[in-house]
Scaffold this motif. Sequence first.
Motif, PDB file in Angstrom:
ATOM      1  N   ASN A 155       0.830  -1.210   0.000  1.00 11.55           N
ATOM      2  CA  ASN A 155       0.000   0.000   0.000  1.00 11.55           C
ATOM      3  C   ASN A 155       0.865   1.261   0.000  1.00 11.55           C
ATOM      4  OD1 ASN A 155      -2.553  -1.227  -0.058  1.00 11.55           O
ATOM      5  ND2 ASN A 155      -2.475  -1.590   2.151  1.00 11.55           N
ATOM      6  N   ALA A 156       1.954   1.205  -0.770  1.00  8.37           N
ATOM      7  CA  ALA A 156       2.900   2.321  -0.801  1.00  8.37           C
ATOM      8  C   ALA A 156       2.395   3.435  -1.718  1.00  8.37           C
ATOM      9  CB  ALA A 156       4.261   1.825  -1.285  1.00  8.37           C
ATOM     10  N   PHE A 157       2.615   4.682  -1.287  1.00 11.55           N
ATOM     11  CA  PHE A 157       2.302   5.875  -2.075  1.00 11.55           C
ATOM     12  C   PHE A 157       0.820   6.001  -2.423  1.00 11.55           C
ATOM     13  CE2 PHE A 157       6.560   4.317  -3.432  1.00 11.55           C
ATOM     14  CZ  PHE A 157       7.333   5.290  -2.799  1.00 11.55           C
ATOM     15  N   LEU A 158      -0.055   5.455  -1.617  1.00 13.09           N
ATOM     16  CA  LEU A 158      -1.485   5.497  -1.929  1.00 13.09           C
ATOM     17  C   LEU A 158      -2.239   6.584  -1.170  1.00 13.09           C
ATOM     18  CD1 LEU A 158      -2.395   1.697  -2.075  1.00 13.09           C
ATOM     19  CD2 LEU A 158      -1.986   3.262  -3.979  1.00 13.09           C
ATOM     20  N   ASP A 159      -1.618   7.177  -0.168  1.00 15.91           N
ATOM     21  CA  ASP A 159      -2.315   8.164   0.655  1.00 15.91           C
ATOM     22  C   ASP A 159      -2.792   9.365  -0.162  1.00 15.91           C
ATOM     23  OD1 ASP A 159      -1.948   6.604   2.855  1.00 15.91           O
ATOM     24  OD2 ASP A 159      -0.116   7.610   3.509  1.00 15.91           O
ATOM     25  N   LEU A 171      -9.853   1.306  -4.847  1.00 14.46           N
ATOM     26  CA  LEU A 171      -8.747   1.481  -5.794  1.00 14.46           C
ATOM     27  C   LEU A 171      -8.954   0.613  -7.035  1.00 14.46           C
ATOM     28  CD1 LEU A 171      -5.797   1.393  -3.225  1.00 14.46           C
ATOM     29  CD2 LEU A 171      -6.813   3.415  -4.280  1.00 14.46           C
ATOM     30  N   ASP A 172     -10.209   0.466  -7.429  1.00 13.50           N
ATOM     31  CA  ASP A 172     -10.529  -0.384  -8.579  1.00 13.50           C
ATOM     32  C   ASP A 172      -9.891   0.118  -9.873  1.00 13.50           C
ATOM     33  OD1 ASP A 172     -11.988  -1.935  -6.904  1.00 13.50           O
ATOM     34  OD2 ASP A 172     -13.956  -1.144  -7.495  1.00 13.50           O
ATOM     35  N   GLU A 173      -9.688   1.428  -9.966  1.00 14.55           N
ATOM     36  CA  GLU A 173      -9.097   1.992 -11.179  1.00 14.55           C
ATOM     37  C   GLU A 173      -7.684   1.445 -11.398  1.00 14.55           C
ATOM     38  OE1 GLU A 173      -9.636   4.388 -14.564  1.00 14.55           O
ATOM     39  OE2 GLU A 173     -11.031   3.966 -12.917  1.00 14.55           O
ATOM     40  N   PHE A 174      -6.934   1.283 -10.314  1.00 16.62           N
ATOM     41  CA  PHE A 174      -5.587   0.707 -10.405  1.00 16.62           C
ATOM     42  C   PHE A 174      -5.654  -0.748 -10.854  1.00 16.62           C
ATOM     43  CE2 PHE A 174      -4.375   4.156  -7.399  1.00 16.62           C
ATOM     44  CZ  PHE A 174      -3.351   4.698  -8.146  1.00 16.62           C
TER      45      PHE A 174
END
Length: 210
Positions: A155-159, A171-174
């Motif tokens: 879950n890095a860089f997701l904030d 985060l379905d787009e990812f």
Amino acid sequence: SLVSTVMAASTTTLRYPGYMNNDLIGLLASLLTVEKQISSVRKTTVLDVMRRLLQTKNIMASTPTRKGNYISILNVIQGDVDATQIHKSLQRIRERKLANFINWGPASIQVALSKKSPYIETSHKVSGLMLANHTSIHTLFDRVIKQYDKLRKKNAFLDNYRKVPLFKDNLDEFDDSRAVVEQLVEEYKAAEKPDYLDWGFDDSKMDEAY
């Protein structure tokens, strides 16, 4: 400097047309609408330029072009070049088998000729740029997927993304984007096989049945 050189070379036939005037549609027609590999080199003779454009060390993508096949190639040649030089160079390349093409389509190198810019002095008689579509590009996408999976697991860089309304709930787009890239990898792998034209045909018929 590198980006500006590539962009200038790829659009030179539009800005300084020769007897083979190529518009934007003509340039794109010889390439498929997927990721392309770009090579740029400046040398002396047409044959030397076109030969060096095919060398792995001159390709601006970290992919092993010695494996896999070319789907399409477009060479933009700039300088005072005679058409007979182009034909002889293409013949030599075919004789030496310097480029391995796919089995299910035409094996040919498209060439666009352009005059030199009257505003820039160069010491090179002939310059060349290659836009190519090669099946080995799937190795690059493979690495991208693996790197993405590692970051996604942590879950890095997701904030910062979660602050955007699109990613607020999920985060379905990812995940959808990852699936698209994975499908592209599978298609490039299938393109290396002689039966590529039948690839995915049975699946599409099953989807229609359901």
